[in-house]
Design an enzyme around this catalytic site. Sequence first.
Site, PDB file in Angstrom:
ATOM      1  CB  SER A  32      -0.894   0.023   1.238  1.00 21.63           C
ATOM      2  OG  SER A  32      -0.155   0.422   2.388  1.00 21.63           O
ATOM      3  CG  ASP A  33       1.393   5.847  -1.331  1.00 26.33           C
ATOM      4  OD1 ASP A  33       2.351   6.001  -0.558  1.00 26.33           O
ATOM      5  OD2 ASP A  33       1.208   6.563  -2.328  1.00 26.33           O
ATOM      6  CB  ALA A  34       2.232   6.605   3.466  1.00 25.22           C
TER       7      ALA A  34
END
Length: 560
Positions: free
Chosen positions: A282-284
């Site tokens: 995932s992105d942050a």
Amino acid sequence: MNGMHGRSPLALDADGEAWVATTRDAMSIADQVSQLFVFACEGEHDDTVDAITALRPGGIHRFPTGPIDGVWRAARRMLESADVPLVMSGDIEGGTISYPFATAVPNQMGLAACDDLDLSERIARIVARESRALGYDWSFTPVVDVNAEFRSAIVGTRSYGSDRETVLAQARTYVRALQAEGVAACAKHWPGDGFDSRDQHLVTSVNPLHMDAWRALFGKIYGTLIGDGVMTIMSAHIALPAYIRERDSLAGRDAFMPATISRLLNEDLLRGELGFQGLIVSDATGMGGLTSWMEREAAVPAVIENGCDMFLFSRNPARDIDLMMRGLRAGRLSEERLHAAVTRILSFKAALGLHRKSVEERVRPLDAMTTILRTPESQATAREAIGRGVTLTKDIDGLFPIGPAVHRRVVVIAEEGWSFFVGALERSFEPFLAELRTRGFEVRMYDPGKHPTPEDTDLVLYLVGQEATPAAYHIYLDLPKLHGGHRKGMTQYWREIPTVLISFGQPYYLFDAPTARAAINAYNALEHAQVEVVRRMVGDAPFTGVSPVDPFCGQEQARW
């Protein structure tokens, strides 16, 4: 699509597969849940490191801030703490997102401006070798977003530009070189950014393309990289409503669901249609594009349940682990998805050989590490790339080359910019100013109380150092700020005094200053970039950069 039916980038031999199965099956459920997480570590103090490693995460994302001996010691401490090998990741994007003890290389746009894939490969290998020496296994690069919306503050200099073939050629070169050196690449930001001027750090942004156009652009980019064997892809807080509505014509709000928690985008499109068999991170997860969409208790398990294998960052790591466990107990995260994600995480680590490497092999002794960093050869290659990327975008009056005989009295109007990234290089235009003075120019900084005039000034230079950065929302040439007041911002010097607009960052400032007579894009404010710009301004070296974007922003006015 190009990625279909390819060999998995995480394919293992029999010994590797046995290690994955044995390691996974020996884990408690709590340890399996902990493997899902990549937590950030900002700093090198023992207490900071110990607080993260005590949670037994699958990975640690490092933001080194201290001197090299502290960075070395922290890396060793992290690895020594782990029963199951940690994967260590970093945002190794170049430009001012560089580490002071490593070779500073151009950002992606500056590298694309060199228009030389051989040089791009040499830079990528420098990044990979130095990253490995520092203990990194995984770089969250390349950015494969496309600069379609020039007002996007988050894409800009982090990307290879606006042309699909340029983006693809550069990204393929980078992935191949990085992974050949033993560092996993990560193509981002799925399903593709650059058509929305907003930033997913602040809002769920939208990829507005219809699916035919998407497949021809981002489908081609990701599909080709998948076919090439890219090991990981980052799923971002970006919606792709056309695909959701292709699958569900009645989708309302859910058409704008961020990819991070979209089973359709991760499982059906990325894995099913494009055939990706690597790891999805995932992105942050603290970004506004996710936090504004769904409450944390539901979002934490949803990230994994809907196709991501690893969960990136947390403002409260212990709480998010607890939320993941609660989600598992409540059925929001299935045992099947947990098992699949952990299997893929361990396969990723085994594909990198982490299960066979000692701590000493992953982080060499300090003296051996330092011999790999900032070698004369690496420094020379980086400087070559930085200089070759400098682009003369406009010179209506044939101003260049300049010299102190004609342009001795120089006024500098400057804004150094800022960076969101922890550990980014300090920003200063002192190298540029010192180089001018060494060459005989008399340089004074702009005084908001006294406008330069043709009687006391031979040359005005605007220096703007803002590279693309998260959470900026919009980037533009802020003349009131540069001039020290809103009324002062109305005064323009382009016609009265020879004036040059020099961007050491974003390439689009001619939109805000269309009547500028001369403009240079250097793409980053690294020390070598500042010196190389001066060398080209005075004629010691030619301008050779090829703009990876339209610096005129589609405005004919800006060409004149």
